[in-house]
Design an enzyme around this catalytic site. Structure first.
Site, short mmCIF file in Angstrom:
data_model
loop_
_atom_site.label_atom_id
_atom_site.label_comp_id
_atom_site.label_asym_id
_atom_site.label_seq_id
_atom_site.Cartn_x
_atom_site.Cartn_y
_atom_site.Cartn_z
N THR A 132 16.19 -16.98 19.19
CA THR A 132 15.94 -18.01 20.22
C THR A 132 15.24 -17.41 21.43
O THR A 132 14.40 -18.07 22.05
CB THR A 132 17.24 -18.71 20.66
N ASN A 133 15.57 -16.18 21.79
CA ASN A 133 14.86 -15.54 22.91
C ASN A 133 13.41 -15.27 22.54
O ASN A 133 12.51 -15.45 23.37
CB ASN A 133 15.56 -14.24 23.31
N LYS A 155 14.73 1.28 6.72
CA LYS A 155 15.69 2.03 7.56
C LYS A 155 15.37 3.52 7.59
O LYS A 155 15.35 4.15 8.65
CB LYS A 155 17.12 1.80 7.07
N ASN A 208 15.03 -4.41 27.00
CA ASN A 208 16.11 -5.02 26.23
C ASN A 208 16.84 -6.02 27.11
O ASN A 208 16.91 -5.86 28.33
CB ASN A 208 17.09 -3.93 25.77
N HIS A 255 20.65 -7.68 27.57
CA HIS A 255 22.04 -7.51 27.18
C HIS A 255 22.85 -8.67 27.74
O HIS A 255 22.67 -9.02 28.93
CB HIS A 255 22.58 -6.17 27.69
N ASP A 284 21.98 0.82 26.17
CA ASP A 284 22.31 0.10 27.41
C ASP A 284 22.39 1.01 28.63
O ASP A 284 23.19 0.77 29.54
CB ASP A 284 23.65 -0.64 27.23
N1 LIG Z 1 17.63 3.38 22.21
C1 LIG Z 1 18.13 2.15 22.43
N2 LIG Z 1 18.16 1.26 21.41
C2 LIG Z 1 18.67 0.00 21.62
C3 LIG Z 1 19.18 -0.37 22.88
C4 LIG Z 1 19.13 0.60 23.93
O1 LIG Z 1 19.55 0.32 25.09
N3 LIG Z 1 18.61 1.83 23.67
N4 LIG Z 1 19.75 -1.64 23.06
C5 LIG Z 1 20.17 -2.30 21.83
C6 LIG Z 1 20.69 -3.70 22.04
N5 LIG Z 1 22.14 -3.62 22.28
C7 LIG Z 1 22.63 -4.01 23.49
O2 LIG Z 1 21.91 -4.57 24.35
C8 LIG Z 1 23.00 -3.14 21.24
C9 LIG Z 1 22.75 -3.54 19.93
C10 LIG Z 1 23.58 -3.08 18.90
C11 LIG Z 1 24.64 -2.23 19.17
C12 LIG Z 1 25.48 -1.71 18.06
O3 LIG Z 1 26.59 -1.26 18.26
N6 LIG Z 1 24.95 -1.78 16.81
C13 LIG Z 1 25.70 -1.33 15.63
C14 LIG Z 1 25.00 -1.78 14.33
C15 LIG Z 1 25.09 -3.29 14.18
C16 LIG Z 1 24.41 -3.76 12.89
O4 LIG Z 1 23.76 -2.94 12.20
O5 LIG Z 1 24.57 -4.96 12.56
C17 LIG Z 1 25.81 0.19 15.62
O6 LIG Z 1 24.95 0.89 16.20
O7 LIG Z 1 26.75 0.66 14.96
C18 LIG Z 1 24.89 -1.84 20.48
C19 LIG Z 1 24.08 -2.31 21.53
C20 LIG Z 1 19.06 -2.28 20.81
N7 LIG Z 1 18.65 -0.90 20.60
N1 LIG Z 2 23.68 -5.93 22.88
C1 LIG Z 2 22.58 -6.64 22.31
C2 LIG Z 2 22.90 -8.12 22.25
O1 LIG Z 2 24.05 -8.51 22.12
N2 LIG Z 2 21.86 -8.94 22.36
C3 LIG Z 2 22.03 -10.36 22.35
O2 LIG Z 2 21.69 -10.89 21.07
C4 LIG Z 2 21.39 -12.28 21.27
C5 LIG Z 2 20.16 -12.61 20.47
O3 LIG Z 2 20.03 -14.00 20.44
P1 LIG Z 2 18.70 -14.65 19.79
O4 LIG Z 2 18.51 -14.01 18.43
O5 LIG Z 2 19.03 -16.11 19.72
O6 LIG Z 2 17.55 -14.35 20.73
C6 LIG Z 2 21.17 -12.48 22.79
O7 LIG Z 2 22.28 -13.15 23.36
C7 LIG Z 2 21.09 -11.07 23.31
O8 LIG Z 2 21.56 -10.92 24.65
#
Ligand SMILES: Nc1nc2c(c(=O)[nH]1)N[C@@H](CN(C=O)c1ccc(C(=O)N[C@@H](CCC(=O)O)C(=O)O)cc1)CN2
Ligand SMILES: NCC(=O)N[C@@H]1O[C@H](COP(=O)([O-])[O-])[C@@H](O)[C@H]1O
Length: 187
Positions: free
Chosen positions: A13-14, A58, A102, A104, A145
Site C-alpha cells: 500500500t505504501n 536469497k 525505510n 518504520h 532501524d
Molecule cells: N540494513 C537494514 N536493512 C533493513 C532495515 C534497516 O534499518 N537496515 N529496515 C528493515 C525494515 N524493518 C523495520 O523497519 C525490519 C524488517 C524486518 C525485521 C525482521 O526482524 N525480519 C526478520 C525476517 C522476517 C521475514 O523473513 O519474514 C528477521 O530478520 O529475522 C526487522 C526490522 C528492512 N531492512
Molecule cells: N519494520 C518494518 C515494518 O514493519 N514496516 C511496515 O510494513 C508495512 C508495509 O505495509 P504495505 O506493504 O501496505 O506498504 C508498513 O506499515 C511499514 O511501516
C-alpha cells in the site's frame, strides 16, 4: 527524471501511494520494484502499473553484488524500503550511501530491531501502555532501524485501541508522509 526503486515484502500500500504521488511527475518515477516474497501483493501492483519487478534470489542477495549491479544498471537514485522484511546487506548500503530510506511503524528508537515489524510492533506498543505511537522515516545503515531519522509523526493511542485499529492510524500517517519525504529527498 530521478529513478526510485521500491523494496517491499507485503501488500504494497505504501508503494502504491508513492507510485500515485509521482504519476505524471517530471521529477521522478518508480522505475523498479523488488521483493523477496513471490506471493506478495506488490507484484500485482507492479503488473498493473507496468513497472519492472524482480523476485530476489536469497543467496545472491546476501552474497555478491547482483542487486547492487541491478540498481546501478537501472540508474536508481533512491531506494525506498516499504515493508521490506530482510536486512539490506552492507555492500548494498555502502553502494548507496544516504540513498536508502525505510519507514518504520513506530517512534524509533523504541520498538525497533530484529523481530519488530508489522503487527509485532503495534502489539508491543499497546503492551507497553504508551499514550502515543507513530512513524519513523529514516536513512538505512547496516543495522536494523539505526540510521539517521528524517521524519517522525505521531498519533494518539486510546484505551479501546487494538493492534488493528492502531495499525490503521499508523498507516494513515505512512500514506500521508512517505511520498512527501521521497519527493523532498529527490528535489
Ligand atoms: N540494513 C537494514 N536493512 C533493513 C532495515 C534497516 O534499518 N537496515 N529496515 C528493515 C525494515 N524493518 C523495520 O523497519 C525490519 C524488517 C524486518 C525485521 C525482521 O526482524 N525480519 C526478520 C525476517 C522476517 C521475514 O523473513 O519474514 C528477521 O530478520 O529475522 C526487522 C526490522 C528492512 N531492512
Ligand atoms: N519494520 C518494518 C515494518 O514493519 N514496516 C511496515 O510494513 C508495512 C508495509 O505495509 P504495505 O506493504 O501496505 O506498504 C508498513 O506499515 C511499514 O511501516
Amino acid at each position: 527524471m530521478k529513478n526510485i526503486a521500491i523494496f517491499a515484502s507485503g501488500a504494497g500500500t505504501n508503494a502504491q501511494k508513492i507510485i500515485d504521488h509521482f504519476r505524471g511527475s517530471s521529477l521522478a518515477k518508480v522505475s523498479l520494484i523488488v521483493s523477496n516474497k513471490a506471493e506478495a501483493g506488490i507484484f500485482k501492483i507492479a503488473a498493473r502499473e507496468k513497472i519492472p519487478a524482480v523476485l530476489i534470489d536469497k543467496e545472491q542477495f546476501f552474497r555478491g553484488d547482483t542487486y547492487v549491479k541491478l540498481l546501478q544498471e537501472n540508474n536508481i537514485d533512491l531506494v525506498v524500503l516499504a515493508g521490506f522484511l530482510w536486512k539490506v546487506p552492507s555492500n548494498l548500503v555502502q553502494a548507496f550511501p544516504e540513498r536508502i530510506i525505510n519507514i518504520h511503524p513506530a517512534l524509533l528508537p523504541k520498538y525497533g530491531g530484529k523481530g519488530m515489524y508489522g503487527h509485532f510492533v503495534h502489539e508491543a506498543v499497546l503492551a507497553a501502555g504508551d499514550a502515543e505511537s507513530g512513524i519513523t522515516i529514516h536513512f538505512v545503515n547496516e543495522k536494523y532501524d539505526d540510521g539517521g531519522v528524517i521524519l517522525q509523526e505521531r498519533c494518539t493511542i486510546t484505551p479501546d485501541d487494538t493492534p488493528e485499529t492502531l495499525a490503521k492510524k499508523v498507516q494513515a500517517l505512512e500514506h500521508r508522509w512517505f511520498p512527501l519525504i521521497v519527493e523532498r529527498l529527490l528535489s
